[in-house]
Design a protein around this motif. Sequence first.
Motif: not given
Length: 100
Positions: A16-27, A42-49
């Motif tokens: 698993a990968i845990f991302i602690d706070h989505m608001g801190q993800v560089e968009a 959200s789109s970038k995280l979905l592509a990564m997943a």
Amino acid sequence: AWQLMLKKQGRPPLSAIFIDHMGQVEAGVKSSAPYSRMSTASSKLLAMAKRLRDLATIVVVQVNRKGRQENRRPMAHDLRDSGRIEEAANAILLVHRLEW
């Protein structure tokens, strides 16, 4: 790369990968609009997943405080700038403590 390193060390693979706070993800978006930034993240995280199919991707997102002020359980639409998050997520888990 992490999986290969762990395998060489004789350690179990990541599950698993845990991302602690989505608001801190560089968009990578110059827009100052919160919804636009969260939508891009959200789109970038979905592509990564999707690329890392064998790993569960868990993302922590802040909940608006409005639900707490109204003394009710949180709902999916209480997720901060939630439109794109709700579309991309396979599941949404909202933690609620009755004592609050």
